[in-house]
Motif scaffolding. Structure first.
Motif, mmCIF file in Angstrom:
data_model
loop_
_atom_site.group_PDB
_atom_site.id
_atom_site.type_symbol
_atom_site.label_atom_id
_atom_site.label_comp_id
_atom_site.label_asym_id
_atom_site.label_seq_id
_atom_site.Cartn_x
_atom_site.Cartn_y
_atom_site.Cartn_z
ATOM 1 N N SER A 210 0.758 -1.141 0.086
ATOM 2 C CA SER A 210 -0.100 -0.192 0.090
ATOM 3 C C SER A 210 0.948 1.298 0.175
ATOM 4 N N PHE A 211 0.367 2.177 -0.705
ATOM 5 C CA PHE A 211 1.063 3.446 -0.687
ATOM 6 C C PHE A 211 -0.033 4.539 -0.357
ATOM 7 N N HIS A 212 0.419 5.324 0.499
ATOM 8 C CA HIS A 212 -0.587 6.420 0.806
ATOM 9 C C HIS A 212 0.702 7.919 1.094
ATOM 10 N N PRO A 213 -0.002 8.803 0.356
ATOM 11 C CA PRO A 213 0.940 10.082 0.163
ATOM 12 C C PRO A 213 0.874 10.823 1.626
ATOM 13 N N PHE A 214 0.187 10.605 2.612
ATOM 14 C CA PHE A 214 0.022 11.321 3.832
ATOM 15 C C PHE A 214 0.217 10.353 5.018
ATOM 16 N N TYR A 215 0.694 11.023 6.154
ATOM 17 C CA TYR A 215 1.092 10.249 7.153
ATOM 18 C C TYR A 215 -0.002 10.746 8.425
ATOM 19 N N VAL A 216 -1.150 9.953 8.451
ATOM 20 C CA VAL A 216 -2.027 10.526 9.374
ATOM 21 C C VAL A 216 -2.818 9.645 10.346
ATOM 22 N N SER A 217 -2.888 9.907 11.514
ATOM 23 C CA SER A 217 -3.493 9.108 12.549
ATOM 24 C C SER A 217 -4.760 9.916 13.262
ATOM 25 N N VAL A 218 -5.798 9.170 13.383
ATOM 26 C CA VAL A 218 -6.992 9.787 14.088
ATOM 27 C C VAL A 218 -7.320 9.217 15.398
ATOM 28 N N ARG B 90 -6.879 5.234 15.117
ATOM 29 C CA ARG B 90 -6.952 4.894 13.668
ATOM 30 C C ARG B 90 -5.621 5.273 13.030
ATOM 31 N N ILE B 91 -4.961 4.318 12.606
ATOM 32 C CA ILE B 91 -3.452 4.146 12.187
ATOM 33 C C ILE B 91 -3.440 3.272 10.916
ATOM 34 N N PHE B 92 -2.782 3.845 9.852
ATOM 35 C CA PHE B 92 -2.409 2.960 8.648
ATOM 36 C C PHE B 92 -1.605 1.732 9.155
ATOM 37 N N VAL B 93 -1.976 0.469 8.720
ATOM 38 C CA VAL B 93 -1.271 -0.698 9.285
ATOM 39 C C VAL B 93 0.063 -0.685 9.092
ATOM 40 N N ASP B 94 0.542 -0.471 7.876
ATOM 41 C CA ASP B 94 1.991 -0.338 7.290
ATOM 42 C C ASP B 94 2.761 0.765 8.191
ATOM 43 N N ASP B 95 2.328 1.653 8.694
ATOM 44 C CA ASP B 95 2.937 2.933 9.528
ATOM 45 C C ASP B 95 3.132 2.302 11.004
ATOM 46 N N MET B 96 2.068 1.511 11.310
ATOM 47 C CA MET B 96 1.978 0.946 12.617
ATOM 48 C C MET B 96 3.106 -0.131 12.766
ATOM 49 N N GLU B 97 3.067 -1.098 11.866
ATOM 50 C CA GLU B 97 4.178 -2.104 11.988
ATOM 51 C C GLU B 97 5.719 -1.502 11.770
ATOM 52 N N ASN B 98 5.741 -0.582 11.034
ATOM 53 C CA ASN B 98 7.022 -0.007 10.849
ATOM 54 C C ASN B 98 7.498 0.686 12.194
ATOM 55 N N VAL B 99 6.620 1.487 12.834
ATOM 56 C CA VAL B 99 6.916 2.037 14.219
ATOM 57 C C VAL B 99 7.212 1.180 15.061
ATOM 58 N N LEU B 100 6.482 -0.033 15.181
ATOM 59 C CA LEU B 100 6.622 -1.122 16.203
ATOM 60 C C LEU B 100 8.093 -1.482 16.139
ATOM 61 N N LYS C 43 -7.907 -4.907 12.803
ATOM 62 C CA LYS C 43 -7.507 -4.378 11.363
ATOM 63 C C LYS C 43 -8.495 -4.406 10.614
ATOM 64 N N ASP C 44 -8.493 -3.362 9.843
ATOM 65 C CA ASP C 44 -9.413 -3.553 8.617
ATOM 66 C C ASP C 44 -8.472 -3.168 7.276
ATOM 67 N N SER C 45 -8.852 -3.127 6.237
ATOM 68 C CA SER C 45 -8.270 -3.320 5.089
ATOM 69 C C SER C 45 -6.810 -2.586 5.092
ATOM 70 N N GLU C 46 -7.008 -1.137 5.456
ATOM 71 C CA GLU C 46 -5.658 -0.658 5.251
ATOM 72 C C GLU C 46 -5.185 0.234 6.709
ATOM 73 N N SER C 47 -6.046 -0.130 7.850
ATOM 74 C CA SER C 47 -5.832 0.579 9.034
ATOM 75 C C SER C 47 -6.004 -0.501 10.232
ATOM 76 N N VAL C 48 -5.348 -0.087 10.976
ATOM 77 C CA VAL C 48 -5.519 -0.694 12.458
ATOM 78 C C VAL C 48 -6.281 0.138 13.629
ATOM 79 N N PHE C 49 -7.220 -0.277 14.171
ATOM 80 C CA PHE C 49 -7.912 0.533 15.146
ATOM 81 C C PHE C 49 -7.479 -0.178 16.496
ATOM 82 N N CYS C 50 -6.924 0.845 17.415
ATOM 83 C CA CYS C 50 -6.515 0.450 18.653
ATOM 84 C C CYS C 50 -7.306 1.190 19.852
ATOM 85 N N TYR C 51 -7.768 0.402 20.785
ATOM 86 C CA TYR C 51 -9.006 0.955 21.560
ATOM 87 C C TYR C 51 -8.490 0.829 23.102
ATOM 88 N N PHE C 52 -8.641 1.850 23.818
ATOM 89 C CA PHE C 52 -8.122 2.077 25.198
ATOM 90 C C PHE C 52 -9.463 2.661 25.772
#
Length: 176
Positions: free
Chosen positions: A30-38, A55-65, A114-123
């Motif tokens: 996946s390629f996304h031109p923006f780095y955004v979390s909500v 809500r974070i892009f899956v690839d960004d979350m995996e990379n930061v971890l 995880k959904d298609s391109e995002s991961v939702f982390c709940y607290f």
């Protein structure tokens, strides 16, 4: 003009497939031109809790971890579920802090999905009967890229307020 911009943004958010000469798939990325979390924070007055989702892009979350914990991470691998829960909990707790009416709230990890391109982390933060002022510190993914944007939506008493944090800003205050 807006329609043209939307078409280009839509194109850049689609998954790309790379193939070798034999037309067999080699990799899907996946390629996304923006780095955004909500981050969404909702005060539930009946349970006296803040319900939090990031809500974070899956690839960004995996990379930061991977970067922070020096271990392979695959958020879709069920065999790594316990490791993923531990890493996500630790990472978010270090990068998201909430102070309600002058009191720092402990965050309890609920889980992730995880959904298609995002991961939702709940607290959740419990024992919060009312909220007049929330101070948030949100540096999620700012250690991955200086292009990171963190958007926060906070709902208290049916009133929704939002704030956008561009790197290096990481603090916002919401009053209700």
């Amino acid at each position: 003009m807006a329609l043209l911009l939307f078409k280009w943004l839509f194109f850049f958010t689609l998954p790309f497939r790379f193939e070798n000469e034999s037309s067999a798939p080699v990799a899907e990325k996946s390629f996304h031109p923006f780095y955004v979390s909500v981050t969404e924070i909702h005060h539930n007055s009946s349970t006296k809790a803040l319900e939090i989702s990031c809500r974070i892009f899956v690839d960004d979350m995996e990379n930061v971890l991977k970067q922070n914990y020096k271990t392979p991470v695959n958020l879709t691998n069920a065999a790594q579920q316990a490791q993923n829960d531990k890493l996500i909990n630790d990472y978010i707790i270090k990068h998201l802090a909430i102070v309600a009416d002058g009191k720092k709230l402990p965050l309890s990890y609920v889980g992730y999905e995880k959904d298609s391109e995002s991961v939702f982390c709940y607290f959740e933060a419990t024992q919060v009967p009312a909220v007049k002022k929330l101070q948030l510190t949100n540096s999620i993914l700012q250690d991955l890229t200086p292009d990171q944007i963190n958007i926060m939506h906070v709902t208290v008493g049916g009133q929704r307020k939002s704030h956008k944090l561009d790197f290096p800003k990481k603090e916002a205050v919401f009053s209700f």
